[in-house]
Design an enzyme around this catalytic site. Structure first.
Site, PDB file in Angstrom:
ATOM      1  N   SER A 212       0.851  -1.196   0.000  1.00 12.46           N
ATOM      2  CA  SER A 212       0.000   0.000   0.000  1.00 12.46           C
ATOM      3  C   SER A 212       0.879   1.235   0.000  1.00 12.46           C
ATOM      4  CB  SER A 212      -0.866   0.022   1.266  1.00 12.46           C
ATOM      5  OG  SER A 212      -0.081   0.370   2.388  1.00 12.46           O
ATOM      6  N   ASP A 213       0.340   2.351  -0.469  1.00  7.25           N
ATOM      7  CA  ASP A 213       1.049   3.608  -0.240  1.00  7.25           C
ATOM      8  C   ASP A 213       0.971   3.879   1.266  1.00  7.25           C
ATOM      9  OD1 ASP A 213       2.435   5.963  -0.476  1.00  7.25           O
ATOM     10  OD2 ASP A 213       1.303   6.665  -2.193  1.00  7.25           O
ATOM     11  N   CYS A 214       1.856   4.762   1.788  1.00  6.46           N
ATOM     12  CA  CYS A 214       1.995   4.790   3.240  1.00  6.46           C
ATOM     13  C   CYS A 214       0.734   5.274   3.941  1.00  6.46           C
ATOM     14  CB  CYS A 214       3.267   5.509   3.629  1.00  6.46           C
ATOM     15  SG  CYS A 214       4.632   4.457   3.076  1.00  6.46           S
TER      16      CYS A 214
END
Ligand SMILES: *[C@@H]1O[C@H](CO)[C@@H](O)[C@H](O)[C@H]1NC(C)=O
Ligand SMILES: *[C@@H]1O[C@H](CO)[C@@H](O)[C@H](O)[C@H]1NC(C)=O
Length: 776
Positions: free
Chosen positions: A291-293
C-alpha cells in the site's frame, strides 16, 4: 573534576566510535538463518538447496497468527524464537539511494550516495541503456549500504504514473506523459536495480508505483487522500496501465504499490479487479503488492469507505494487498479474522508473497558477506565512475529548446566574462529534486560556468518565489557589463513537490520581469536556463529578441552545474528531448486537474491531454529538442504492407462478423502475434560540423481515427553520429503492440487499412490487412 570526567569520557567515546565502525564495516548480523545459530540451522526454510516455495511454506507453518499479523507491515517485527530479525521494508531509490523512508540511514561510513538527475531529466535522454546503467549503479550502492547495515533491500521506486497534468507536483519523479516512454523507462530501470535475475535472484527489489491513475496531489481543495479518479476503460488500458504492465511483464518487477486515490469509486488498495485480477492475474506479478503509506488507514479514516476498521483490513487483504506501509493491518487484521471477514489462510497468501521476495533477495541465506554482492561496501559508493555517470546522465538529459542564430555554444575565448544571474544560479539541493538522498558533492551552475570563464554573479531574486524587485538593479548592472548572460531560473520544491501541485504554468513571482529587464540591459547574448520538473510557459522569452537561447535542465542532479556549462560552451552537444508537452498558461485555465479524460470532448470544450490527444497550441511539443548539428534521415528499408494471420478458425469467424460493421479492426486476442515484427532501416546523417546524438522517434497513427490518438510514440532509438558521417538505425515495430488501438471497452484491436508512420522527419504508410492464414 572536569579533568577527571574528560579523561574517562574520551576513551569511552572513542571505544563506542570504534565499535560502531567495526560493526558497520563488518556488516550487519544476518537477517535470518545465521550459521552460528544452532537452533535454526536444521530448519528447511534456512536450507538454500530446497526450492523457495517449499522454504516459504515451512516458515509460514512455524509462525503463530500473532507473528504473522506483525509481519505484513513495513516495520516487520523480529521473530526471535526463529532467529529472524526485524525488517524495515520502506526504502527509496528514485534516482540514487534516498533518505526518504526509514529503511535507509546516511552517516558513518555511508555519508552520501550518488545523486542522479531527477527522473524527468533522465527520461529526456530517451536512452534506454542509460536508464539500465543508472539502475545498476544505484543497486550497487544500495547493496553496499545494506551490507553495512545502513539500508534495506526493498526499494519503492520507480514512480511510473503518467505525467497527465502539467501542474502535478510529482511530475518531476516520473518519466513523462507518454505511456511507451514510461513503460520502457520502468522496464530498464527496474532491470538495472534488480539485476540479471539469474536463478530468480534479486539484487534489490524494485517497486512500480502508484497503481493507478494517481497523478494529483493537492489541487483546488481536492487532495490525493480524497480524490476519486473517474477513468474510462479505454484510458485505463491505453494510458494509465501501460507503464505498470511493462514494469511487471518486461521489467519483471518484484513489487507494485497501490495508490491513495480511488478509481471509479473504489480505493485502489481495496480493489480486487485492479490488484488480484490485473496485476497478479493478468500480468502475473512475481512479487508483493504494497500500500502507499497508510493508504489503508486513509480509505477508512478519510474516505470512510468501510464502516469498521476490520472491514477495511479485510477488504485490502481480499483485494490482494500483501504489505501495509503503516500500522493499520497490524492493528485490525486480528479483529477481521475473529469476525470471520477473512481467514488465516488469506494472510498466509500475503505472507508467502512477501517471504518469497525476501528469499529471492538472499535474506534467508545466512551471512550477507558470503552471498552475491556480499563484497560491496563503502568503497563502492560515490566512486568516481558512479559520479561520472551522474554527470553523463545530466548532459544527456538537457534539452536545447531554442537557439536563435546559433548563439550557442558560446566560445569561452570570445565571451570572457559571463554574468550568472537568477535564484537557481548557485543552488545545490534544488538540483536533486525530491525523493533524493545525500549527494556525494555538488557542482552548482555558477561553479560549472566558472570553470570555463570569469563570472560575475547576482541572484536577482532571493528565492524562486521572487517576491520583490529590490535586487533587480544589481542584476541589470551585471548585464550591462558582462560579455554574455546566463539566467538560471525556474522552480524548486517550494513550488512543485509531493502534496504541492502548481496553480499555473508561468515562472513564479517576478521572475519573468527579472529575465526581461536583464535581457533589455544586456550587452551580449542572453541564455535562459530553466531548472524545473514540470513545464513552464516561457512564451515571453521565446518572443523576446534579446533572449537568444533557452535550455531546460530539469533537476539535473549533483553534477548539474558541470553539465549545464558543458552544454553552454559546447563540450557537450545537447541531444535531450522533452518527455512532456509544454502547454501555454491558458491551457490550465480550461482544464480542471481532476478531469482524468485523455481524449478531448467537443461537447464541453475540454481539449484533451498530452501530445496524443491535445491539438491546441503549445509552447514546445513533446519530443522537441535541438542540437548544435543538423541531422537528416533516409528510409532504407520500410515494408509497405503486412498481413495478420488469425490465431484460430473461430477467431477468423468472429473477426469477419466484426468486419461487416463499419469499422474494421481485428482484436489482438484473435490475431497470431508471434511473427508480427516489422523491421525498418533508417540512415541518419550528421550534416553539420559537430559530433552529436540523434534520437529517432517513431510515431504511428491508425486509420479512421475513431479510437486512435493523433499519434502514438511506438519506438525510439538514440544514436551517436560523428560530424559528416552516417549511422544506420535498425528499428522494429510490432504490429500487435504498436499498430493496435484500444476501443471504448478497453479491448485492443488492430485497425485494417493504411497506418501512417512518422519516422523522424519522414512519413511512411503501411497497409495492414488480414491474411487467410490461420496460425495456431
Ligand atoms: C459478413 O459478410 C460476408 C460477406 O459479405 C457474409 O458472407 C457473412 O455472412 C457476413 N457475416 C455476418 C455475421 O453478417
Ligand atoms: C546512452 O547512455 C550510455 C550510458 O551512459 C552511453 O554509454 C551511450 O553512449 C548513450 N547512447 C547514446 C547514443 O548517446
Amino acid at each position: 573534576m572536569g579533568c577527571y570526567k574528560r579523561l574517562i569520557l574520551i576513551p569511552f567515546g572513542l571505544l563506542i566510535f570504534i565499535m560502531v565502525v567495526a560493526l558497520v564495516v563488518e556488516g550487519r548480523v544476518p537477517f535470518a538463518c545465521d550459521p552460528k545459530n544452532g537452533l535454526t540451522r536444521g530448519y528447511i526454510f534456512c536450507n538454500k538447496n530446497v526450492p523457495i516455495h517449499v522454504r516459504v511454506q515451512d516458515l509460514i507453518g512455524r509462525l503463530t497468527l500473532a507473528e504473522k499479523i506483525r509481519l505484513v507491515v513495513n516495520n516487520a517485527i523480529e521473530v526471535q524464537r526463529l532467529g529472524i530479525q526485524g525488517y524495515e521494508w520502506w526504502s527509496e531509490a528514485l534516482h540514487g539511494v534516498s533518505n526518504v523512508g526509514p529503511g535507509t540511514k546516511f552517516g558513518g561510513p555511508f555519508p552520501a550516495a550518488t545523486s542522479f538527475p531527477q527522473v524527468i531529466t533522465t527520461a529526456a535522454s530517451f536512452n534506454q541503456s542509460l536508464w539500465l546503467q543508472i539502475g545498476r549503479v544505484v543497486s550497487d550502492e544500495a547493496r553496499a549500504m545494506y551490507n553495512g547495515g545502513a539500508a534495506g533491500l526493498t526499494y519503492w521506486s520507480p514512480n511510473v504514473n503518467i505525467f497527465r497534468d502539467p501542474r502535478w507536483g510529482r511530475g518531476q519523479e516520473t518519466p513523462g506523459e507518454d505511456p511507451t516512454l514510461a513503460g520502457k523507462y520502468a522496464a530498464n530501470y527496474v532491470q538495472g536495480l534488480q539485476g540479471d535475475g539469474a536463478g530468480n535472484r534479486l539484487k534489490v527489489a524494485a517497486c512500480c508505483k502508484h497503481y493507478t491513475a494517481y497523478d494529483l496531489d493537492n489541487w483546488n481543495g481536492v487532495d490525493r487522500f480524497h480524490f476519486n479518479a473517474k477513468v474510462s476503460k479505454q484510458d485505463l488500458a491505453d494510458t494509465y496501465d501501460i507503464p505498470f504492465k511493462s514494469c511487471v511483464l518486461e521489467g519483471k518487477v518484484a513489487s507494485v504499490m497501490c495508490s491513495y486515490n480511488q478509481v471509479n469509486g473504489k480505493p485502489t488498495c481495496a480493489d480486487p479487479e485492479l490488484l488480484r485480477n490485473t496485476i497478479r492475474g493478468e500480468w502475473r506479478l512475481n512479487g508483493y503488492i504494497v500500500s502507499d503509506c497508510d493508504s489503508v488507514g486513509v480509505f477508512y479514516d478519510n474516505q470512510h469507505y468501510t464502516k469498521t476498521p476490520e472491514e477495511a483490513a479485510a477488504d485490502a487483504i481480499k483485494a490482494g494487498l500483501d504489505l501495509d506501509c503503516g500500522p493499520f493491518l497490524a492493528l485490525h487484521t486480528d479483529g477481521a479474522i475473529k469476525q470471520g471477514l477473512i481467514s488465516e489462510n488469506d494472510l498466509n497468501l500475503a505472507l508467502a508473497n512477501l517471504i518469497t521476495v525476501q528469499m529471492r533477495l538472499g535474506m534467508f541465506d545466512g551471512e550477507p558477506s558470503a552471498q552475491p554482492y556480499g563484497n560491496l561496501g563503502p568503497q563502492d559508493v560515490c566512486t568516481p565512475a558512479h559520479q561520472q555517470l551522474a554527470l553523463e546522465a545530466a548532459r544527456q538529459g538537457i534539452v536545447l529548446l531554442q537557439n536563435k542564430g546559433n548563439t550557442l555554444p558560446l566560445s569561452p575565448t570570445r565571451y570572457r566574462t559571463v554574468g550568472v544571474i537568477g535564484p537557481n544560479s548557485d543552488v545545490t539541493v534544488t538540483m536533486i529534486g525530491n525523493y533524493a538522498g545525500v549527494a556525494c558533492g555538488y557542482t552548482t551552475p555558477l561553479q560549472g560556468i566558472a570553470r570555463y570563464v570569469r563570472t560575475v554573479h547576482q541572484v536577482g531574486c532571493r528565492d524562486v518565489s521572487c517576491g520583490g524587485n529590490q535586487l533587480f538593479g544589481s542584476a541589470e548592472t551585471v548585464a550591462r557589463q558582462a560579455d554574455a548572460i546566463v539566467l538560471v531560473m525556474g522552480l524548486d520544491q517550494s513550488i512543485e513537490a509531493e502534496f504541492r501541485d502548481r496553480d499555473g504554468l508561468l515562472l513564479p513571482g517576478l521572475q519573468q520581469e527579472l529575465v526581461s529587464r536583464v535581457a533589455r540591459a544586456a550587452r551580449g547574448p542572453v541564455i535562459l536556463v530553466i531548472m524545473s520538473g514540470g513545464p513552464i510557459d516561457v512564451t515571453f522569452a521565446k518572443n523576446d529578441p534579446k533572449i537568444s537561447a533557452i535550455l531546460w535542465v530539469g533537476y539535473p542532479g549533483q553534477a548539474g552545474g558541470t553539465a549545464i556549462a558543458d552544454v553552454i560552451f559546447g563540450r557537450t552537444n545537447p541531444g535531450g528531448r522533452l518527455p512532456m508537452t509544454w502547454y501555454p498558461q491558458d491551457y490550465v485555465t480550461k482544464v480542471p486537474m481532476t478531469n482524468m479524460d485523455m481524449r478531448p470532448n467537443p461537447a464541453t470544450g475540454y481539449p484533451g491531454r498530452t501530445y496524443r490527444f491535445y491539438k491546441g497550441p503549445v509552447v514546445f511539443p513533446f519530443g522537441h529538442g535541438l542540437s548544435y548539428t543538423r541531422f537528416t534521415q533516409t528510409l532504407v528499408l520500410a515494408p509497405k504492407q503486412v498481413s495478420i494471420p488469425f490465431a484460430s478458425l473461430q477467431a477468423q469467424a468472429k473477426a469477419q462478423a466484426f468486419t461487416n460493421s463499419s469499422y474494421k479492426a481485428v482484436k489482438v486476442s484473435h490475431a497470431n502475434c508471434d511473427e508480427m515484427e516489422v523491421g525498418f532501416h533508417v540512415d541518419v546523417k550528421n550534416e553539420g560540423s559537430m559530433d552529436g546524438t540523434y534520437t529517432l522517434l517513431i510515431f504511428s497513427k491508425a486509420p479512421h481515427g475513431k479510437w486512435s490518438a493523433l499519434k502514438q510514440l511506438v519506438s525510439f532509438h538514440k544514436t551517436y553520429v560523428p560530424a559528416g558521417s552516417k549511422t544506420r538505425v535498425n528499428a522494429g515495430i510490432h504490429v500487435c503492440n504498436h499498430l493496435s488501438i484500444v476501443d471504448e471497452f478497453g479491448v485492443r484491436r488492430i485497425p485494417i487499412g493504411e497506418h501512417e508512420l512518422q519516422i523522424g522527419d519522414l512519413k511512411h504508410s503501411i497497409f495492414v490487412q488480414t491474411s487467410d492464414q490461420i496460425k495456431h
